[in-house]
Motif scaffolding. Structure first.
Motif, mmCIF file in Angstrom:
data_model
loop_
_atom_site.group_PDB
_atom_site.id
_atom_site.type_symbol
_atom_site.label_atom_id
_atom_site.label_comp_id
_atom_site.label_asym_id
_atom_site.label_seq_id
_atom_site.Cartn_x
_atom_site.Cartn_y
_atom_site.Cartn_z
ATOM 1 N N VAL A 1 28.462 34.007 35.501
ATOM 2 C CA VAL A 1 29.080 34.499 34.507
ATOM 3 C C VAL A 1 30.507 34.977 34.749
ATOM 4 O O VAL A 1 31.024 35.583 33.902
ATOM 5 N N THR A 2 31.458 34.604 35.324
ATOM 6 C CA THR A 2 32.849 34.239 35.542
ATOM 7 C C THR A 2 33.384 34.386 33.981
ATOM 8 O O THR A 2 34.425 34.859 33.789
ATOM 9 N N PHE A 3 32.922 33.065 33.096
ATOM 10 C CA PHE A 3 33.418 32.845 32.162
ATOM 11 C C PHE A 3 33.003 33.961 31.551
ATOM 12 O O PHE A 3 33.766 34.568 30.398
ATOM 13 N N MET A 4 32.148 34.025 31.298
ATOM 14 C CA MET A 4 31.250 35.441 30.420
ATOM 15 C C MET A 4 32.441 36.681 30.506
ATOM 16 O O MET A 4 32.901 37.425 29.589
ATOM 17 N N TRP A 5 33.068 37.147 31.307
ATOM 18 C CA TRP A 5 33.390 38.684 31.822
ATOM 19 C C TRP A 5 34.799 38.304 31.423
ATOM 20 O O TRP A 5 35.728 38.278 31.283
ATOM 21 N N LEU A 6 34.904 37.009 31.751
ATOM 22 C CA LEU A 6 36.872 36.547 31.885
ATOM 23 C C LEU A 6 36.627 36.715 29.555
ATOM 24 O O LEU A 6 37.929 37.192 29.418
ATOM 25 N N LEU A 7 35.994 35.558 29.283
ATOM 26 C CA LEU A 7 35.459 36.025 27.636
ATOM 27 C C LEU A 7 36.176 37.678 27.590
ATOM 28 O O LEU A 7 36.735 37.972 26.398
ATOM 29 N N TYR A 8 35.162 38.255 27.792
ATOM 30 C CA TYR A 8 34.941 39.992 27.678
ATOM 31 C C TYR A 8 36.559 40.449 28.109
ATOM 32 O O TYR A 8 37.096 41.414 27.587
ATOM 33 N N GLY A 9 37.276 39.713 29.091
ATOM 34 C CA GLY A 9 37.692 40.811 29.655
ATOM 35 C C GLY A 9 39.647 40.550 28.525
ATOM 36 O O GLY A 9 39.939 41.056 28.119
ATOM 37 N N ILE A 10 39.397 39.094 27.612
ATOM 38 C CA ILE A 10 40.120 38.785 26.817
ATOM 39 C C ILE A 10 39.628 39.711 25.274
ATOM 40 O O ILE A 10 41.312 40.076 24.697
ATOM 41 N N ILE A 11 38.746 39.966 24.944
ATOM 42 C CA ILE A 11 38.838 40.508 23.751
ATOM 43 C C ILE A 11 38.746 41.837 24.111
ATOM 44 O O ILE A 11 39.545 42.318 23.315
ATOM 45 N N LEU A 12 39.009 42.613 25.163
ATOM 46 C CA LEU A 12 39.062 44.010 25.572
ATOM 47 C C LEU A 12 40.855 43.763 26.363
ATOM 48 O O LEU A 12 41.357 44.757 26.217
ATOM 49 N N ASN A 13 41.384 42.792 25.794
ATOM 50 C CA ASN A 13 42.907 42.397 26.215
ATOM 51 C C ASN A 13 42.793 43.009 27.319
ATOM 52 O O ASN A 13 43.786 43.969 28.503
ATOM 53 N N ASN A 14 42.062 43.143 28.569
ATOM 54 C CA ASN A 14 42.604 43.546 29.986
ATOM 55 C C ASN A 14 42.995 43.049 30.925
ATOM 56 O O ASN A 14 42.151 41.525 31.332
ATOM 57 N N SER A 15 44.415 42.881 31.210
ATOM 58 C CA SER A 15 44.944 42.258 32.129
ATOM 59 C C SER A 15 44.428 42.214 33.699
ATOM 60 O O SER A 15 43.680 41.247 33.959
ATOM 61 N N ILE A 16 43.740 42.460 34.148
ATOM 62 C CA ILE A 16 42.689 43.076 35.841
ATOM 63 C C ILE A 16 41.922 42.167 35.681
ATOM 64 O O ILE A 16 41.656 41.578 36.490
ATOM 65 N N LEU A 17 40.913 42.579 34.462
ATOM 66 C CA LEU A 17 39.091 41.811 34.486
ATOM 67 C C LEU A 17 40.389 40.135 33.889
ATOM 68 O O LEU A 17 39.243 39.245 34.374
#
Length: 139
Positions: A87-103
């Motif tokens: 779960v954390t890896f997938m949300w990390l990947l999604y945060g990278i895609i969104l370019n969201n530094s907090i995520l």
């Protein structure tokens, strides 16, 4: 991070959907622990912290001293930790895609903690050596 975000943009909806699905799936990972309790007909060796693991991802690391002393990961909930890693890896990947530094920051820390916990399963067995010897003698 922006270059990686641009590379992963075509996969944005897939990664977002997978992140949502595995997050929902993680809610059921506690059922494996409950099944173990049912099989052994006791909560011996299982504390409350694994159930708080969804809220506090580093909760199993609170027993780190005991794990190292006993050289056993017996009290650690593998299904919860493993699903938390996914779960954390997938949300990390999604945060990278969104370019969201907090995520990205939040899930980088969480994924690192999950990785440390998974490494403990590689280093130490799930049952102490003494308990394995007793089980062999009983057979």
């Amino acid at each position: 991070m922006e270059a990686l975000s641009n590379i992963l943009q075509p996969y944005k909806s897939i990664v977002g959907t997978v992140a949502a699905v595995v997050t929902i799936g993680q809610m059921f990972s506690g059922s494996f622990l409950c099944y173990d309790i049912y099989k052994q007909r006791s909560t011996k060796g299982i504390g409350i912290m694994p159930f708080a693991g969804g809220l506090i991802i580093s909760a199993p690391l609170l027993d780190l001293k005991t794990i190292i002393k006993n050289k056993s990961t017996e009290g650690m909930p593998f299904p919860i930790i493993f699903s938390g890693s996914i779960v954390t890896f997938m949300w990390l990947l999604y945060g990278i895609i969104l370019n969201n530094s907090i995520l990205v920051l939040q899930n980088s820390v969480a994924f690192s903690l999950c990785t440390v916990q998974l490494a403990l399963f590689v280093i130490y067995p799930s049952k102490p050596k003494e308990e394995k010897k007793k089980a062999k003698k009983a057979d």
